[in-house]
Design an enzyme around this catalytic site. Structure first.
Site, PDB file in Angstrom:
ATOM      1  N   CYS A   1       1.741  -6.538  -5.124  1.00  0.00           N
ATOM      2  CA  CYS A   1       1.619  -5.839  -3.846  1.00  0.00           C
ATOM      3  C   CYS A   1       0.857  -4.518  -3.990  1.00  0.00           C
ATOM      4  O   CYS A   1      -0.346  -4.543  -4.227  1.00  0.00           O
ATOM      5  CB  CYS A   1       2.977  -5.673  -3.195  1.00  0.00           C
ATOM      6  SG  CYS A   1       2.836  -5.508  -1.401  1.00  0.00           S
TER       7      CYS A   1
ATOM      8  N   ARG B   1       2.253  -5.258  10.199  1.00  0.00           N
ATOM      9  CA  ARG B   1       2.400  -5.545   8.768  1.00  0.00           C
ATOM     10  C   ARG B   1       2.583  -7.052   8.605  1.00  0.00           C
ATOM     11  O   ARG B   1       3.108  -7.734   9.483  1.00  0.00           O
ATOM     12  CB  ARG B   1       3.628  -4.817   8.197  1.00  0.00           C
ATOM     13  CG  ARG B   1       3.529  -3.309   8.254  1.00  0.00           C
ATOM     14  CD  ARG B   1       4.744  -2.672   7.599  1.00  0.00           C
ATOM     15  NE  ARG B   1       4.749  -2.873   6.154  1.00  0.00           N
ATOM     16  CZ  ARG B   1       4.038  -2.148   5.294  1.00  0.00           C
ATOM     17  NH1 ARG B   1       3.270  -1.179   5.725  1.00  0.00           N
ATOM     18  NH2 ARG B   1       4.097  -2.400   4.005  1.00  0.00           N
TER      19      ARG B   1
ATOM     20  N   HIS C   1       6.497 -10.478  -3.632  1.00  0.00           N
ATOM     21  CA  HIS C   1       7.677  -9.797  -4.171  1.00  0.00           C
ATOM     22  C   HIS C   1       8.794 -10.826  -4.226  1.00  0.00           C
ATOM     23  O   HIS C   1       8.581 -12.012  -4.086  1.00  0.00           O
ATOM     24  CB  HIS C   1       8.168  -8.720  -3.204  1.00  0.00           C
ATOM     25  CG  HIS C   1       7.315  -7.532  -3.071  1.00  0.00           C
ATOM     26  ND1 HIS C   1       7.277  -6.537  -3.995  1.00  0.00           N
ATOM     27  CD2 HIS C   1       6.493  -7.155  -2.075  1.00  0.00           C
ATOM     28  CE1 HIS C   1       6.473  -5.585  -3.575  1.00  0.00           C
ATOM     29  NE2 HIS C   1       5.970  -5.925  -2.425  1.00  0.00           N
TER      30      HIS C   1
HETATM   31  N1  GLN Z   1       1.684   0.117   0.670  1.00  0.00           N
HETATM   32  C1  GLN Z   1       1.037  -1.146   0.580  1.00  0.00           C
HETATM   33  C2  GLN Z   1       0.853  -1.814   1.921  1.00  0.00           C
HETATM   34  O1  GLN Z   1       1.623  -1.630   2.830  1.00  0.00           O
HETATM   35  C3  GLN Z   1       1.774  -2.047  -0.402  1.00  0.00           C
HETATM   36  C4  GLN Z   1       3.166  -2.375   0.063  1.00  0.00           C
HETATM   37  C5  GLN Z   1       4.009  -3.028  -0.978  1.00  0.00           C
HETATM   38  O2  GLN Z   1       3.838  -2.829  -2.191  1.00  0.00           O
HETATM   39  N2  GLN Z   1       4.983  -3.793  -0.532  1.00  0.00           N
HETATM   40  O3  GLN Z   1      -0.080  -2.557   2.114  1.00  0.00           O
END
Ligand code: GLN
Length: 258
Positions: free
Chosen positions: A110, A144, A212
């Site tokens: 990620c 997101r 993840h």
């Molecule tokens: N901050 C990054 C995003 O939102 C990665 C997020 C994460 O590692 N879950 O794209």
């Protein structure tokens, strides 16, 4: 100085039977229990009688490219990525390129995945990446990309396609350059951009993914593939009783709707 966090000796005393892992920014780049990925690697080594060494390299700490078989960088909030992106380039970029060139595994999850590319654009700010993968990430105004995810992957040394299942939550959209291979094909979930059908990226032993979950406890077979590649072994790793791991994998697949 990078700090040694875990040391366990191989049962046969042979140093080549030790997996040496370096966690990059283990305090900052560690959301969604990414530490579970490191602990799973440790446990599987211990169960096989292999040694395991975990070193953590934080801000300002240089890493030795030859001292580790596997470099790991977990997920992070945008603000945590902003704290370490420049440091990663200034103090660790060259070592990571040298390590990758000799076949060490570099695994980014990620936020860590995003920093393995060339850049992560957040509005007017552009965080630099180390450029081990030919890709860039752009923070999107839109929603997101969150939810359970499963991808199909084909990897060297493994017969047939496998599935990686887990969970994703990212605001960034990652765009692969024309010659950059993905890690896998999205079966369920969103992946790199939400609509490209591609998830993650891989160049040799450099692997990045949005998955993840944590990634490795839900996909123990992938942990073994990474360990095998990191140590450059000729023979397969000894099999383990994976009843629990198989159940975790099946549950992650089912959560993604497979
Ligand atoms: N901050 C990054 C995003 O939102 C990665 C997020 C994460 O590692 N879950 O794209």
């Amino acid at each position: 100085m990078p700090e040694t966090l875990i040391v366990s000796e191989p049962r046969d005393g042979r140093p080549e039977h030790t997996l040496r892992v370096c966690a990059l920014y283990p305090d900052l780049m560690n959301i969604y229990a990414d530490r579970g990925n490191l602990l799973l690697l440790e446990r599987r080594c211990a169960w096989r009688g292999m040694g395991f060494v975990l070193t953590g390299a934080g801000l300002g700490e240089a890493v030795d490219p030859d001292a580790h078989d596997l470099f790991y960088m977990g997920g992070g909030q945008d603000r945590d990525q902003a704290l370490c992106a420049q440091d990663l380039v200034d103090t660790k970029r060259e070592a990571l390129h040298a390590a990758a060139a000799r076949g060490a595994v570099v695994l980014g999850v990620c936020g860590g995945y995003q920093l393995l590319g060339h850049s992560y654009e957040l509005g007017d700010d552009v965080l630099p990446g180390v450029g081990l993968l030919d890709l860039k990430t752009v923070r999107h105004e839109g929603p997101r990309l969150i939810g359970n995810v499963a991808i199909e992957v084909t990897l060297p040394d493994l017969d047939g396609a496998r599935t990686i299942a887990g969970f994703e939550n990212h605001g960034g959209r990652t765009h692969l350059a024309a010659g950059q291979g993905s890690l896998g094909r999205v079966l369920a979930g969103r992946g790199n951009t939400g609509d490209s059908g591609a998830e993650g990226a891989r160049s040799g032993n450099v692997v990045g993914t949005y998955i993840h979950g944590p990634l490795l406890p839900k996909n123990a077979w992938l942990a073994d593939w990474l360990t095998h590649r990191a140590l450059g072994l000729d023979r397969p790793l000894a099999p383990l009783d994976d009843a629990m791991e198989d159940a975790a994998h099946a549950s992650a697949r089912a959560a993604a709707g497979l």
